[in-house]
Design an enzyme around this catalytic site. Sequence first.
Site, PDB file in Angstrom:
ATOM      1  N   ASP A  33       0.274  -8.287 -10.559  1.00  0.00           N
ATOM      2  CA  ASP A  33      -0.160  -9.675 -10.378  1.00  0.00           C
ATOM      3  C   ASP A  33       0.687 -10.641 -11.192  1.00  0.00           C
ATOM      4  OD1 ASP A  33      -2.170  -9.917  -8.433  1.00  0.00           O
ATOM      5  OD2 ASP A  33      -3.669  -9.064  -9.763  1.00  0.00           O
TER       6      ASP A  33
ATOM      7  N   HIS B   5       0.843  -1.206   0.000  1.00  0.00           N
ATOM      8  CA  HIS B   5       0.000   0.000   0.000  1.00  0.00           C
ATOM      9  C   HIS B   5       0.876   1.255   0.000  1.00  0.00           C
ATOM     10  CE1 HIS B   5      -3.840  -1.916   0.378  1.00  0.00           C
ATOM     11  NE2 HIS B   5      -3.501  -2.559   1.466  1.00  0.00           N
TER      12      HIS B   5
END
Length: 552
Positions: free
Chosen positions: A435, A190
């Site tokens: 990803d 984050h």
Amino acid sequence: MASGVVLRGRGVSAGRGAAGVVHLAPSVPEPPAEVSIAPAARDAEAKSIARAAAAVATRLGERSAAATGEAAAILSAARLLAADPELIADAVRRVEDDGASAARAVWDAAGAQESGLSALGGRMAERAADVRDVRDRIVAELLGLDMPGIPERESPFVLVAVDLSPADTAALEGSRCVALVTEQGGPTSHTAIIARSLGLPAVVGVVGATGIPDGMTVLVDGDRGVVETDPAEASIRAATVTADAAFDGRGILADGVAVPLLANVGGAADAVTAADAGAEGIGLFRTEFCFLDRTDAPTVEEQVAAYRGVLAPFAGRKVVVRTLDAGSDKPLPFANPDHEQNPALGVRGLRIARRDPALLDDQLRALALAARAESAQVEVMAPMVATVEEARDFADRCRAAGLARAGIMIETPSAALLAAELFEVVDFVSLGTNDLAQYTMAADRMLSELGDLNDPWQPAVLRLIGMVGAAGTAAGRPVGVCGEAGGDPALAPVLIGLGATSLSMTSRSLGRVATALAGLTAQDCRRAAGAALAASTADEARAAATAAIDRA
């Protein structure tokens, strides 16, 4: 700590910033367990829990409404945790049955949730930190203490912490923070994601960072991954805190080859910002904002209204839309009702359509209606595709809904390996490098201790990107990059050399990436890519590409 000390870590957000150090406000102290509430006072004590939780949830909701993109989504998720009825009910029971104080009851109820999440491992274990953050906020509200987290300062500061919670990171928007330094974290944490979106230089994984005294001036270099204590005045003056290179609205190489530079957006406010920044279009429109904070799916009409707000600033220009990417670390009650042992490998992204095909069909119909209303060149892509059959079915659904151009995200190694076959059934692909790195390296991208594995410079990741680029070139089809790697000025030339035809990024990165590309030819980019591909480690790949570019 002495002056002139250089600490090293991993640069996760480019740029340089200098200011005095401010440490993250400490967590609230653990409430005493020996306090016992008299039976006659327990009802009032228990009721204070719901009031405190509601106050915290309201503040988080207000901050979410004022934020944009990833920050808004993170704060919205924190608001939901603060309002969790199970957490509140468990705490109330501990007051009513055991006589615990409200603060202690919340502390213990949150501890039980945290233990359960930690036992699940993987991404669910990462959410334990979110529970602790909400726990501290509710306890601080109950005890009348200062809220933990980002301190409020009138003058610029460099924030130093062991790590940051999602809510803390999102709270950086609008603060006087000019750079971030953490002892933990990785390139897809984050901290890294929000730092890049806000244009804040950031270095993570800096051992000993919390030993820097409060108030000491430091220079943070997010490009080189270094933090210098008490730097020379000349170095401070040279630090470009948040100033971005100018962008004239066109990405182009030195030999005249056009490289469209697009923006990643998560809502209407982001789209306006991207248009003002000169983005040539939108390369990734995350549609999750339309589905958050709901117990049921939005109607087609609600979706059309929401999508039009994003498409309007880009009327007549390309907007690449990603369909709902729920699941994994972003579960939704109407899309992911069941607990999964390994949600990162579970029913997420396009796989939700296996259970609820109407959810996807409604979204595609809404996108087609919004595109016609705003005259935008909408292209739609599906996340988490692994097979040719999935891609073919998605493309058929898009065309049935009236959407002419259908594509897919390349996030799984299987999709990269099948790129040539996938180009036979879709019009374009876009590489989701976050990803793709996670699944290629088998390393949860939310775990800070695996940050070195979740690095787009890893040779295995670069080689898969190269395979996709070669397949796109052979098929004459576009290959975009919309992951965080697309906004890295050092990596951008390599991606172009590997066959990427466009790059999408946060609006603040457009100028830096345009500047990095403007001095290079297509041949220079291919040379840098070849040097990176020949390396056997991420550090060697980065160094080899940099050396090749320096020789250009």
